[in-house]
Design an enzyme around this catalytic site. Structure first.
Site, PDB file in Angstrom:
ATOM      1  N   THR A 121       0.880  -1.179   0.000  1.00 51.48           N
ATOM      2  CA  THR A 121       0.000   0.000   0.000  1.00 51.48           C
ATOM      3  C   THR A 121       0.913   1.223   0.000  1.00 51.48           C
ATOM      4  OG1 THR A 121      -0.083   0.362   2.393  1.00 51.48           O
ATOM      5  CG2 THR A 121      -1.615  -1.263   1.495  1.00 51.48           C
ATOM      6  N   ASP A 122       0.325   2.403  -0.136  1.00 51.84           N
ATOM      7  CA  ASP A 122       1.138   3.622  -0.122  1.00 51.84           C
ATOM      8  C   ASP A 122       1.869   3.770   1.209  1.00 51.84           C
ATOM      9  OD1 ASP A 122       0.407   4.172  -2.671  1.00 51.84           O
ATOM     10  OD2 ASP A 122      -1.236   5.518  -2.111  1.00 51.84           O
ATOM     11  N   CYS A 123       1.172   3.373   2.293  1.00 53.75           N
ATOM     12  CA  CYS A 123       1.808   3.528   3.608  1.00 53.75           C
ATOM     13  C   CYS A 123       2.663   2.324   3.986  1.00 53.75           C
ATOM     14  CB  CYS A 123       0.746   3.806   4.670  1.00 53.75           C
ATOM     15  SG  CYS A 123      -0.709   2.756   4.552  1.00 53.75           S
ATOM     16  N   TYR A 124       2.365   1.155   3.406  1.00 50.05           N
ATOM     17  CA  TYR A 124       3.098  -0.082   3.716  1.00 50.05           C
ATOM     18  C   TYR A 124       3.561  -0.731   2.413  1.00 50.05           C
ATOM     19  CZ  TYR A 124       1.026   0.365   8.384  1.00 50.05           C
ATOM     20  OH  TYR A 124       0.661   0.808   9.617  1.00 50.05           O
ATOM     21  N   PRO A 125       4.650  -0.214   1.832  1.00 53.08           N
ATOM     22  CA  PRO A 125       5.014  -0.647   0.477  1.00 53.08           C
ATOM     23  C   PRO A 125       5.614  -2.049   0.353  1.00 53.08           C
ATOM     24  CG  PRO A 125       6.506   1.071   1.292  1.00 53.08           C
ATOM     25  CD  PRO A 125       5.443   0.920   2.313  1.00 53.08           C
TER      26      PRO A 125
END
Lengths: 405, 140
Positions: A138-142
Site C-alpha cells: 500500500t502507499d503507507c506499507y510498500p
C-alpha cells in the site's frame, strides 16, 4: 459460622510472609485430621494446578516493522501459518495450526510433527524462529515480502491468549468400535481396549471451586511458568452441566480464557504436542490460588478423587455423531488407579494431562505466594456460574443456505 | 555358564533368504524367541530376538553370524526415553504391550524398564510429546 477472611487480610499475611499456603493435595491430609472447620481456621490459600493439552490456545504477536514497512496479510513462523487479518505487523498463532505442506491425515494416521504449539514452545525456549510474511503493498506499507528470523526477546509483544483452557472436568474416552481410532483423546483401541482421561482431579483448579465463588475475571494465575490472568469465561463455558451433591460437575463444564506475557513464561510449561491421526496442539501448565475466605470455600477444596466423577464417552461412534453415551460415571480415584470398570470389564486407563506436572505447578505457585511474590486478586467481575442459565447450542444447519451464494 | 540376551540383527539383502534361525537352533543349540522381524523395501532384514543357551555356543553363534555379514547390537538401549521431553502424563502406559513403560504410583511419574522393552516402537508415535526415540530407525 466459622471465621471469614478478606482478600486484603490474606494479602497482608502474604506480604509479611505469614500466610499459610497448602496445595489442594496437601490440604486433604489436614482436613482429614482437623476437619473442614479446623482446616479453614488455619489455612489462608490453597493452590491448584493442571498440565494438559489445551487446543484453544494461541499467541498474539507484534513483530515490529521492517524498512520499508509492510502490511502483513500472510504470516508463517517456521512454516506454520499465523492469522494476519488484524493490524499491519500483528498476528495470532493458533496452537493447532499446521504448515501448508503437512500431509495431515492423507497417510492415516498422520503424525503432525510440528504445529503452532511447537512454535510456541520453541519461541519461549529462546530459539530462533523463521518469519516469512507477505503483503499486497500500500502507499503507507510498500513492502510485499519479508523473510527473516527472530527470537522472542527481539519482538515487541508476545501475548499468550488462550480462549478456552482449564476445563472443569472432562469426559473419559473409550472406543466401543471394532477398529483402533486416533482422536484428540489419544489412541483408543477397539472393544474397550483402553480409556483415556484428562484432568488433574483433586488438584484441578476449577474442581476446587466448583461454583466459581473465588475464581473470576482478573484472577491472577500461574500460566505457562509465568504470571497470567483470567480474561473472561472460556468458549463453550457450560456451568449448567449436571452436578453431584458436592456441586462438582459430572462432565465437561466451566472453562476460562487466560492471558499472559509469553516473555516471562518457561518452555517446560508450554509444550508442543503431536496427537497421532488428530493434530498438533499445546500442553499448558496452569495453576490458580484459591483464597480460603470461609469454611464453605474450604469445603470445596476438600474434594478428593474418590468424590469427583466423570462421564464415560464412546469415541467410536457416539462422540463423532454428537450422540450421548450411556456408559455411566467413573471416579478419578478409579481412573488414576490404572484400571477402570466399564460395561463390566476392567479397562486399562491412562491420562493425557500430567498429574505429576499439576502437583509441581501447585507447589511452585505455593512457593511464589509463600515468598511474598504473588498476592491474590479479588475478581473484577464474576464468571457466569450455575445460576446463569447458559445452554450450549449446536450449530444451526440450514442447507442449502437460503440466501444462496 | 548360561547366557540369555536380547539382540537386534540387521542383515543385508544377500543373507535375507538364509535360514538363520534354523541354523542357530540346529548348529548352536540355542533357544530363540523372536520378538519382531521385518524386511524393508531394500530387502534388508531386521530381527529382534532373545537368544539363550550356553555361553560357548552363544559366542560361536555370534561369531558365525558376523562372518555371514550380519550386524548385531544389544536390543537394550535401542529405545530411548528422553526424560526431559517427557511431560509425565503416562499416556504410553496403556499402549506399551510389554509393561516396559508404566506409571509409578503414587508418584504418578512415568517409568521405563529397558529390560522389558520388546522394541515394538508403538510408543514412538503414541507419545504426544515425542519423548521416545528409536536408535534402530536412525541407523537406517
Amino acid at each position: 459460622m466459622g471465621k471469614e477472611r478478606t482478600y486484603e487480610e490474606i494479602n497482608q499475611k502474604i506480604r509479611t510472609g505469614k500466610a499459610v499456603v497448602l496445595t489442594a493435595e496437601e490440604v486433604l491430609d489436614l482436613i482429614a485430621e482437623k476437619g473442614v472447620s479446623g482446616a479453614a481456621k488455619r489455612v489462608d490459600v490453597v493452590t491448584t494446578g493442571t498440565f494438559g493439552p489445551m487446543c484453544s490456545s494461541g499467541l498474539f504477536l507484534n513483530f515490529g516493522h521492517p524498512r520499508p514497512r509492510i502490511k502483513m496479510s500472510e504470516v508463517y513462523l517456521n512454516g506454520v501459518p499465523a492469522y494476519a487479518g488484524i493490524a499491519a505487523v500483528d498476528a495470532y498463532l493458533g496452537a493447532t495450526a499446521l504448515p501448508p505442506g503437512d500431509p495431515r491425515n492423507r497417510d492415516h494416521p498422520g503424525e503432525f510433527i510440528y504445529g503452532g504449539g511447537h512454535v510456541i514452545e520453541d519461541l519461549v525456549a529462546g530459539k530462533e524462529i523463521r518469519l516469512e510474511a507477505h503483503g499486497y503493498g500500500t502507499d503507507c506499507y510498500p513492502s510485499k515480502k519479508v523473510e527473516t528470523s527472530f527470537r522472542l526477546s527481539e519482538i515487541n509483544e508476545a501475548t499468550l491468549y488462550n480462549p478456552r483452557n482449564c476445563y472443569q472436568n472432562y469426559s473419559a474416552a473409550v472406543n466401543l468400535g471394532q477398529k483402533t481410532i486416533y482422536t484428540y483423546m489419544g489412541i483408543l483401541k477397539p472393544r474397550l481396549g483402553n480409556a483415556y482421561y484428562s484432568s488433574a482431579g483433586q488438584l484441578s483448579p476449577l474442581l476446587n471451586d466448583p461454583l466459581l465463588k473465588t475464581i473470576g475475571i482478573g484472577t491472577r494465575i500461574f500460566l505457562g511458568g509465568g504470571e497470567g490472568y483470567i480474561a473472561w469465561h472460556g468458549t463453550q463455558h457450560n456451568p449448567s452441566a449436571a452436578r453431584g451433591e458436592n456441586k462438582v460437575p459430572l462432565g465437561p463444564a466451566a472453562t476460562i480464557a487466560v492471558v499472559g506475557d509469553l516473555k516471562k513464561m518457561h518452555w517446560r510449561w508450554l509444550r508442543g504436542l503431536s496427537f497421532l491421526g488428530y493434530g498438533a496442539t499445546l500442553k499448558v501448565g496452569l495453576g490458580i490460588p484459591i483464597p480460603i475466605l470461609n469454611e464453605e470455600i474450604m469445603s470445596y477444596c476438600a474434594v478428593r478423587d474418590e468424590e469427583i466423577y466423570t462421564q464415560v464417552v464412546d469415541f467410536g461412534r457416539d462422540y463423532p455423531h454428537g450422540e450421548s453415551s450411556e456408559l455411566g460415571l467413573v471416579s478419578y480415584a478409579e481412573l488414576k488407579s490404572g484400571t477402570v470398570r466399564i460395561c463390566d470389564r476392567d479397562v486399562p486407563a491412562a491420562s493425557l494431562s500430567s498429574y505429576a506436572g499439576a502437583r509441581e505447578i501447585a507447589g511452585i505457585l505455593k512457593g511464589w505466594i509463600q515468598a511474598g511474590d504473588f498476592t491474590l486478586t479479588p475478581p473484577a467481575a464474576p464468571l457466569p456460574s450455575a445460576e446463569a442459565g447458559i445452554k450450549l447450542q449446536p450449530l444451526p444447519q440450514r442447507n442449502p443456505y437460503p440466501g444462496g451464494m | 555358564m548360561a547366557v540369555k540376551q536380547k539382540l537386534v540383527f540387521r542383515f543385508p539383502s544377500s543373507v535375507v533368504e538364509q535360514p538363520i534361525i534354523y541354523r542357530l537352533v540346529k548348529d548352536f543349540d540355542l533357544m530363540v524367541n523372536i520378538l519382531r522381524a521385518d524386511i524393508n523395501p531394500n530387502k534388508e532384514g531386521r530381527l529382534m530376538l532373545e537368544l539363550s543357551g550356553s555361553e560357548s555356543d552363544y559366542r560361536r553363534a555370534i561369531e558365525w553370524l558376523r562372518s555371514e555379514g550380519l550386524r548385531i547390537m544389544n536390543l537394550k538401549q535401542q529405545i530411548i526415553w528422553n526424560e526431559d521431553r517427557c511431560t509425565q502424563c503416562g499416556a504410553c502406559s496403556v499402549i506399551c504391550p510389554s509393561g516396559a513403560l508404566g506409571l509409578r504410583r503414587p508418584e504418578m511419574r512415568v517409568s521405563f524398564e529397558e529390560d522389558r522393552c520388546i522394541v515394538c516402537e508403538l510408543c514412538l508415535k503414541a507419545c504426544p510429546a515425542r519423548a521416545m526415540e528409536s536408535l534402530i530407525e536412525d541407523r537406517g
